[in-house]
Scaffold this motif. Structure first.
Motif, PDB file in Angstrom:
ATOM      1  N   GLU A   1       7.976 -11.759   4.764  1.00 44.95           N
ATOM      2  CA  GLU A   1       7.655 -12.844   4.174  1.00 44.95           C
ATOM      3  C   GLU A   1       6.445 -13.163   3.632  1.00 44.95           C
ATOM      4  OE1 GLU A   1       7.379 -15.349   7.892  1.00 44.95           O
ATOM      5  OE2 GLU A   1       9.822 -15.726   7.846  1.00 44.95           O
ATOM      6  N   SER A   2       6.400 -14.029   2.735  1.00 46.24           N
ATOM      7  CA  SER A   2       4.994 -14.242   1.795  1.00 46.24           C
ATOM      8  C   SER A   2       4.039 -15.080   2.224  1.00 46.24           C
ATOM      9  CB  SER A   2       5.677 -14.674   0.267  1.00 46.24           C
ATOM     10  OG  SER A   2       6.638 -13.765  -0.154  1.00 46.24           O
ATOM     11  N   TRP A   3       3.584 -14.963   3.479  1.00 51.05           N
ATOM     12  CA  TRP A   3       2.508 -15.719   3.816  1.00 51.05           C
ATOM     13  C   TRP A   3       1.071 -14.794   4.096  1.00 51.05           C
ATOM     14  CZ3 TRP A   3       3.273 -20.596   3.768  1.00 51.05           C
ATOM     15  CH2 TRP A   3       4.789 -21.165   4.081  1.00 51.05           C
ATOM     16  N   GLY A   4       1.195 -13.884   3.373  1.00 51.49           N
ATOM     17  CA  GLY A   4      -0.070 -13.098   3.016  1.00 51.49           C
ATOM     18  C   GLY A   4      -1.090 -13.277   2.665  1.00 51.49           C
ATOM     19  N   PRO A   5      -2.126 -12.615   2.108  1.00 53.77           N
ATOM     20  CA  PRO A   5      -3.376 -13.106   1.345  1.00 53.77           C
ATOM     21  C   PRO A   5      -2.912 -13.191  -0.351  1.00 53.77           C
ATOM     22  CG  PRO A   5      -3.462 -10.707   1.718  1.00 53.77           C
ATOM     23  CD  PRO A   5      -2.232 -11.373   2.578  1.00 53.77           C
ATOM     24  N   ARG A   6      -3.783 -13.760  -0.945  1.00 58.68           N
ATOM     25  CA  ARG A   6      -3.877 -14.043  -2.331  1.00 58.68           C
ATOM     26  C   ARG A   6      -3.734 -12.725  -3.167  1.00 58.68           C
ATOM     27  NH1 ARG A   6      -4.279 -18.597  -5.421  1.00 58.68           N
ATOM     28  NH2 ARG A   6      -5.259 -19.637  -3.612  1.00 58.68           N
ATOM     29  N   PHE A   7      -2.805 -12.584  -4.170  1.00 59.53           N
ATOM     30  CA  PHE A   7      -2.608 -11.351  -4.897  1.00 59.53           C
ATOM     31  C   PHE A   7      -4.252 -10.844  -5.313  1.00 59.53           C
ATOM     32  CE2 PHE A   7       1.738 -12.467  -5.417  1.00 59.53           C
ATOM     33  CZ  PHE A   7       2.476 -11.616  -4.683  1.00 59.53           C
ATOM     34  N   ASP A   8      -4.616  -9.693  -5.404  1.00 58.63           N
ATOM     35  CA  ASP A   8      -5.758  -9.287  -5.873  1.00 58.63           C
ATOM     36  C   ASP A   8      -5.456  -8.134  -6.558  1.00 58.63           C
ATOM     37  OD1 ASP A   8      -5.078  -7.402  -4.132  1.00 58.63           O
ATOM     38  OD2 ASP A   8      -6.905  -7.760  -2.337  1.00 58.63           O
ATOM     39  N   GLY A   9      -4.460  -7.515  -6.777  1.00 58.44           N
ATOM     40  CA  GLY A   9      -4.131  -6.211  -7.693  1.00 58.44           C
ATOM     41  C   GLY A   9      -4.406  -5.053  -6.838  1.00 58.44           C
ATOM     42  N   GLU A  10      -4.865  -5.017  -5.875  1.00 61.58           N
ATOM     43  CA  GLU A  10      -5.346  -3.592  -5.339  1.00 61.58           C
ATOM     44  C   GLU A  10      -4.041  -2.819  -4.767  1.00 61.58           C
ATOM     45  OE1 GLU A  10      -7.986  -4.116  -2.057  1.00 61.58           O
ATOM     46  OE2 GLU A  10      -9.504  -4.963  -3.083  1.00 61.58           O
ATOM     47  N   VAL A  11      -4.188  -1.577  -5.148  1.00 63.79           N
ATOM     48  CA  VAL A  11      -3.256  -0.718  -4.361  1.00 63.79           C
ATOM     49  C   VAL A  11      -3.200  -0.649  -2.825  1.00 63.79           C
ATOM     50  CG1 VAL A  11      -2.139   1.613  -4.437  1.00 63.79           C
ATOM     51  CG2 VAL A  11      -3.092   0.557  -6.746  1.00 63.79           C
ATOM     52  N   ARG A  12      -2.029  -0.955  -2.293  1.00 63.64           N
ATOM     53  CA  ARG A  12      -1.670  -0.990  -0.780  1.00 63.64           C
ATOM     54  C   ARG A  12      -0.440  -0.529  -0.532  1.00 63.64           C
ATOM     55  NH1 ARG A  12      -4.232  -6.976   1.188  1.00 63.64           N
ATOM     56  NH2 ARG A  12      -5.502  -7.336  -0.343  1.00 63.64           N
ATOM     57  N   PRO A  13      -0.439   0.190   0.928  1.00 60.00           N
ATOM     58  CA  PRO A  13       0.712   0.668   1.272  1.00 60.00           C
ATOM     59  C   PRO A  13       1.939  -0.373   1.484  1.00 60.00           C
ATOM     60  CG  PRO A  13      -0.800   0.642   3.103  1.00 60.00           C
ATOM     61  CD  PRO A  13      -1.479   0.306   1.874  1.00 60.00           C
ATOM     62  N   VAL A  14       3.086  -0.079   1.320  1.00 63.78           N
ATOM     63  CA  VAL A  14       4.072  -0.999   1.648  1.00 63.78           C
ATOM     64  C   VAL A  14       5.004  -0.209   2.376  1.00 63.78           C
ATOM     65  CG1 VAL A  14       5.983  -2.127   0.604  1.00 63.78           C
ATOM     66  CG2 VAL A  14       3.836  -2.453  -0.588  1.00 63.78           C
ATOM     67  N   GLY A  15       5.630  -0.836   3.502  1.00 63.45           N
ATOM     68  CA  GLY A  15       6.495  -0.255   4.369  1.00 63.45           C
ATOM     69  C   GLY A  15       5.961   0.924   5.377  1.00 63.45           C
ATOM     70  N   PRO A  16       6.705   1.320   6.468  1.00 67.34           N
ATOM     71  CA  PRO A  16       6.246   2.410   6.985  1.00 67.34           C
ATOM     72  C   PRO A  16       6.222   3.790   6.522  1.00 67.34           C
ATOM     73  CG  PRO A  16       8.592   2.053   7.369  1.00 67.34           C
ATOM     74  CD  PRO A  16       8.206   1.059   6.545  1.00 67.34           C
ATOM     75  N   ALA A  17       5.521   4.700   7.119  1.00 68.45           N
ATOM     76  CA  ALA A  17       5.626   6.011   6.508  1.00 68.45           C
ATOM     77  C   ALA A  17       6.530   6.765   6.947  1.00 68.45           C
ATOM     78  CB  ALA A  17       4.279   6.569   7.265  1.00 68.45           C
ATOM     79  N   LEU A  18       7.052   7.874   6.121  1.00 67.42           N
ATOM     80  CA  LEU A  18       7.934   8.631   6.176  1.00 67.42           C
ATOM     81  C   LEU A  18       7.609   9.853   7.215  1.00 67.42           C
ATOM     82  CD1 LEU A  18       9.126   9.111   2.520  1.00 67.42           C
ATOM     83  CD2 LEU A  18       9.977   7.711   3.951  1.00 67.42           C
ATOM     84  N   ALA A  19       8.494  10.556   7.655  1.00 72.03           N
ATOM     85  CA  ALA A  19       8.182  11.496   8.629  1.00 72.03           C
ATOM     86  C   ALA A  19       7.085  12.471   8.133  1.00 72.03           C
ATOM     87  CB  ALA A  19       9.557  12.335   8.757  1.00 72.03           C
ATOM     88  N   ASP A  20       7.052  12.990   6.821  1.00 75.30           N
ATOM     89  CA  ASP A  20       6.042  13.807   6.374  1.00 75.30           C
ATOM     90  C   ASP A  20       4.790  12.984   6.119  1.00 75.30           C
ATOM     91  OD1 ASP A  20       6.592  12.170   4.185  1.00 75.30           O
ATOM     92  OD2 ASP A  20       7.316  13.934   2.939  1.00 75.30           O
TER      93      ASP A  20
END
Length: 997
Positions: free
Chosen positions: A263-282
């Motif tokens: 859902e899109s109820w997060g903060p305002r877009f700021d252009g910073e690189v952020r993690p998306v989704g869970p981490a893989l096994a590695d």
């Protein structure tokens, strides 16, 4: 007696002649030449020449589309005849149309509204479904698509609805045989479609004709003229009218970033690189800039293409004709991997054996469709604007499959496309055979038998995927099969006789219709081995069903038409019908009809040679038609097995919840119609207008009953629905010169549809979600949950929280069916260059969008950012300071401007998703050029060639408050309802080439 016969035979001779166009002197091939009041006929060859056996004193009638008819009496001379025809493309006084039962008749004698669309205009937009070729071209005919997937369903309504709970679609008749639909019919095989607009015009067809009829005449070969024709059409489409989304806030909840939240109820877009989704096994994670992605929703869709190839052969001699066609249509949908292919052939033929004329046709179509269900688009319009899911088309990407997709609340749209598939294979076989025997010069007997058969095999699969929690997919397979067969038989006696100034035609007939349907299905909902779609590859029990239904209808009918001096006509009709779905006491019923027409410009001497009035007709009709909106076995108490049964050796059954009232009788629709038709200035300007009133009483209706009766509802004869309709059509040649013709056309319809009565004390009945039948209102009407409001319509809010509350009753918004409908067309011909356009305009209705609701709850709707997601004062709100006293609210803000407010105080109120359904659409545009003979040179192979550019739905102008989708879409046979499942529309542009040999 033998001597008299011999003498008569000796008088008969072979009459020869040549027919030319009077203006140019060129020979006219394909002109029909018949011996009047006989079945003897022929056609001119490529040189305009003909020969036909006839006796002195008999009359030859010459007719050719676009030219006035001519009659000539055969004399004793043996010299060849030299005849000419005048061009008259709109000579109303001589128009011949295909009426009920496939009988050709003069349009001047029809007492009801009809409009005939010829092949060239029908195929102007090169549509695949012939029904879509009628859009905007017939006053009172409304056509709606369900969505823009390949091979979409089509809803057709003619002069509004006549039944609240039953079928409102018109009857389809192909070459005299009623069929369930014409969706698979090749439009290029159609010679014309005559739209009989009301029950008055289609009375002889019984219950099926109560909603009007589309009378389809397919092409036939011409005597003495062999012809080969090839047409290729290639179109390319791009999606448009996609609902807008907000591009200010991204994934998260309550302003806090969450890398696994869809859902899109997060903060305002700021252009910073952020993690998306869970981490893989590695430990690897998807890293993305926290900024909106351009054209995110559009990237789900691809360019749709359609390749349409048509090949036909036709010809004939003095005794027989033939027409054979092949078609292949290959369509790639706007959603990846969606596709459909349709291949078919048709053969029409006729043969004359003395007094016996036979005709026959056979049509076979195989179509295969493969699509993905609703998931990809549903996911896409709820997806955060910062997730470029189009990067996940390659399913080998570890972030593309459910295990590592950034959220477990949704699936990657491209994974859904690959993993959820639906296929359908359908074989359609239909045909007819007809025998027409001339018993006497004035009497013929017709027997016609038709078959319509479809076999449809479907498969729906969901691939198994091993995952944890919601990421696990059990997998399923569902196989289905349906066989439908309809046999239709008519025996008709057709008598035509003249007594002085009077002409009489009597039709008497008997009809038998038999429908058989068999449906089976089997499904497994939990698969064991991934990728193996076999019902045996399962955990648990199989589910399935099977049903067999039969329907029978028997009828006798008659029609008597009396004409006086070919300008005054009176027609009486009657039909006695028996249907199998009603109880034995009520299954037989009779309905009558009467119509008349008066061609006043020929009856009044002062008007006969008028330079202004070329043709003038007034007409009126009355008809009462029975209508049975019941499925087979609806009046039988059906038992079914309850949950948990059978259990071991125990079997348990539950009775149906609907009381099968054995006293149900047919609905009856009473119709009145009056109108006029005039042609002015040598038929350069034509006008037709009419008024129609229909009253549908004792409608078969499912009403709620007390549970104490043992049933939850009962079938009753109760509701009443009326229609007041005004129709007008005007067309004319603005310019008509030797090398230039400019024609304009306009049609208009206003339909005032009202629910007059319901059952008992009921004032409204919910028919489908937000669609209601409301007493005193149009049907269907849009009724929505709303806020509590003051007498001025202002929203009442709480003086402390600033939040609104719900009204105790739903709000009536308006009709869901446009009461105003207009079509506008233009055609310019100049030395082989042709420009044609068709516009469609509808106004006065409202729509409801489910997509808007889901976009608000997910935070992607532009509405959710209009106050920067901060507390705000609700516009036009008031506070109740004392009972019945309301003060404008200027200070009290909502406690939240984020998800809590939009999901709690906007999403639940349906009034927020309603909009006006008005639109203006350019449906078709066609620019073509026919090569002149000089360019074809002296070669004899190619007789004609045409190249062109076509376009469909180039633009749609909508109401300002509608940014949800295409307002002409319908869902579940409900106009004005935009489902969350529907994919957006697309506009088409393409090229076409036609070559005639």
């Amino acid at each position: 007696m033998l001597g008299a016969v011999t003498a008569s035979a000796q008088q008969e001779r072979l009459v020869t002649g040549t027919v030319i166009e009077q203006a140019s002197g060129k020979p006219l091939p394909g002109v029909t030449v018949v011996v009047k009041e006989t079945s003897v006929g022929t056609a001119t060859d490529v040189n305009g020449q003909f020969s036909i056996p006839a006796q002195p004193g008999q009359v030859l009638r010459l007719s050719f589309l676009g030219y006035g008819q001519q009659e000539v009496t055969v004399n004793t001379s043996t010299a060849p005849l030299s005849l000419s025809l005048n061009e008259n493309p709109t000579e109303l006084s001589e128009v011949v149309v295909t009426g009920a039962l496939g009988i050709k008749r003069s349009a001047r004698e029809l007492g009801g509204g009809n409009q005939q669309i010829e092949s060239e205009r029908l195929n102007q937009g090169r549509v695949v479904n012939p029904v879509l070729g009628l859009s905007g071209k017939v006053a009172g005919l409304r056509i709606n698509l369900v969505d823009s997937k390949v091979d979409p369903q089509v809803q057709v309504l003619l002069r509004g609805a006549r039944s609240i709970s039953g079928n409102n679609a018109p009857l389809y008749v192909v070459d005299g045989v009623p069929v369930p639909n014409i969706n698979r019919l090749n439009p290029n095989d159609i010679e014309s479609i005559n739209v009989l607009k009301g029950a008055n015009a289609a009375a002889l067809y019984g219950s099926e004709g109560v909603n009007g009829a589309l009378i389809v005449t397919t092409k036939a070969g011409q005597r003495g003229q062999a012809r080969v024709s090839y047409t290729n059409t290639s179109t390319f489409g791009q999606v448009y009218l996609i609902p807008p989304t907000q591009n200010e806030f991204g994934m998260g909840v309550d302003g806090v970033y969450n890398p696994t939240q869809f859902e899109s109820w997060g903060p305002r877009f700021d252009g910073e690189v952020r993690p998306v989704g869970p981490a893989l096994a590695d430990g690897t994670r998807w890293q993305l800039p926290y900024s909106p992605v351009d054209n995110l929703k559009e990237d789900l869709f691809q360019t749709t293409t359609t390749q349409q190839n048509d090949l036909s052969f036709s010809g004939g001699d003095e005794k027989s004709t033939y027409f054979f066609s092949l078609q292949d249509v290959n369509t790639k949908g706007i959603i990846p991997d969606d596709k459909t292919r349709r291949t078919g052939g048709r053969f029409n033929g006729s043969r004359t054996f003395g007094k016996l004329t036979t005709s026959y046709n056979l049509n076979y179509v195989f179509s295969k469709t493969e699509t993905t269900p609703d998931g990809p688009w549903i996911t896409a319009y709820q997806m955060p604007a910062n997730v470029p899911f189009h990067q996940l088309k390659d399913l080998s990407n570890p972030f593309a499959n459910p295990s590592a997709f950034f959220t477990d609340m949704q699936q990657n749209p491209y994974f859904q496309i690959a993993n959820n598939r639906q296929t359908s294979e359908q074989q359609t076989l239909n045909g007819k055979i007809e025998f027409n025997y001339r018993v006497l010069p004035w009497l013929s007997a017709i027997y016609r038998a038709g078959l319509f058969n479809t076999n449809t095999d479907t498969r729906s699969t969901v691939g198994k995927f091993l995952g944890t929690g919601r990421r696990n997919i059990a997998g399923s397979v569902n196989d289905g099969s349906e066989t439908f067969r309809r046999l239709n038989s008519d025996l008709i006696l057709n008598a035509e006789k003249k007594f002085g100034d009077f002409n009489f035609r009597l039709l008497a007939g008997q009809n038998l219709r038999a429908d058989n349907t068999k449906t089976t299905g089997i499904a497994a909902s939990a698969l064991v081995v991934p990728g193996l779609f076999n019902p045996e590859n399962r955990v648990g029990e199989l589910t399935g069903s099977s049903s067999i239904t039969e329907y029978r209808q028997l009828a006798g009918y008659g029609e008597l038409t009396a004409g006086y001096r070919n300008y005054l006509f009176l027609t009486l009709t009657g039909r006695q019908e028996w249907v199998s779905v009603l109880s034995e006491e009520n299954r037989s019923y009779f309905y009558p009809g009467v119509s008349s027409s008066f061609v006043f410009n020929e009856a009044i001497p002062a008007l006969r040679n008028s330079n202004v009035l070329s043709f003038g007709k007034v007409f009126a009709s009355y008809n009462k038609t029975g209508n049975v909106n019941l499925a087979p076995y609806s009046l039988q108490n059906v038992y079914s097995q309850g949950n948990g049964f059978p259990f071991g050796g125990l079997a348990g059954y539950l009775p149906g919840t609907v009381y099968p009232n054995p006293n149900i009788k047919p609905e009856f629709v009473t119709s009145y119609e009056a109108g006029f038709q005039v042609g002015l200035f040598q038929d350069r300007l034509n006008l037709e207008a009419g008024y129609v009133y229909s009253d549908s009483r004792d409608q078969i209706f499912t009403a709620t009953t007390s549970a104490a009766t043992g049933y939850r509802s009962a079938r009753v004869n109760a509701a009443r629905l009326t229609n007041n309709i005004i129709e007008a059509t005007i067309s004319g040649d603005v310019v008509r010169k030797e090398n230039l013709r400019w024609n304009l056309g306009f049609n208009f319809a206003h339909i005032n549809n009202q629910v007059k009565e319901l059952y008992g004390d009921l004032t409204s009945v919910n028919k489908f979600r937000q669609a209601y039948a409301i007493q005193g209102k149009p049907y269907p009407s849009l009724q929505l949950s709303d806020y509590r409001r003051d007498p001025q319509g202002r929203v009442i809010v709480d003086g402390t929280t600033g939040y609104p509350s719900s009204a105790s009753q739903d709000t009536y918004r308006g009709t869901m069916v446009p009461p105003y409908q207009m079509g506008f067309n233009t055609l310019v011909d100049y030395k082989g260059l042709r420009l044609a356009a068709q516009f469609d305009w509808r106004m006065g209705a409202h729509l409801y969008s489910e997509i808007a609701n889901r976009m608000i709850t997910s935070g992607t709707s532009p509405l959710t950012v209009q106050y920067d997601r901060q507390p705000f004062v609700i516009p036009n709100s008031v506070i109740e300071t004392a009972p019945g006293v309301f003060t404008p609210n200027t200070e009290v803000k909502t406690q939240s401007g984020g998800k809590a407010y939009w999901n709690g105080y906007v999403a639940p109120y349906q009034v927020n998703y309603a909009a006006k359904a008005d639109f203006l659409k350019l449906r078709e545009l066609n620019l073509s050029y026919s090569l002149p003979p000089v360019l074809l040179g002296r070669q004899k192979l190619v007789k004609g060639a045409t190249v062109g550019v076509i376009a469909q739905n180039l633009f749609t102008i909508r109401a300002k408050d509608n940014d949800y989708g295409d307002p002409e879409y319908s869902y579940n046979n409900t106009e004005g309802y935009l489902s969350f499942r529907q994919v957006p529309p697309y506009r088409n542009v393409g090229f076409t080439l036609n070559v005639t040999l």
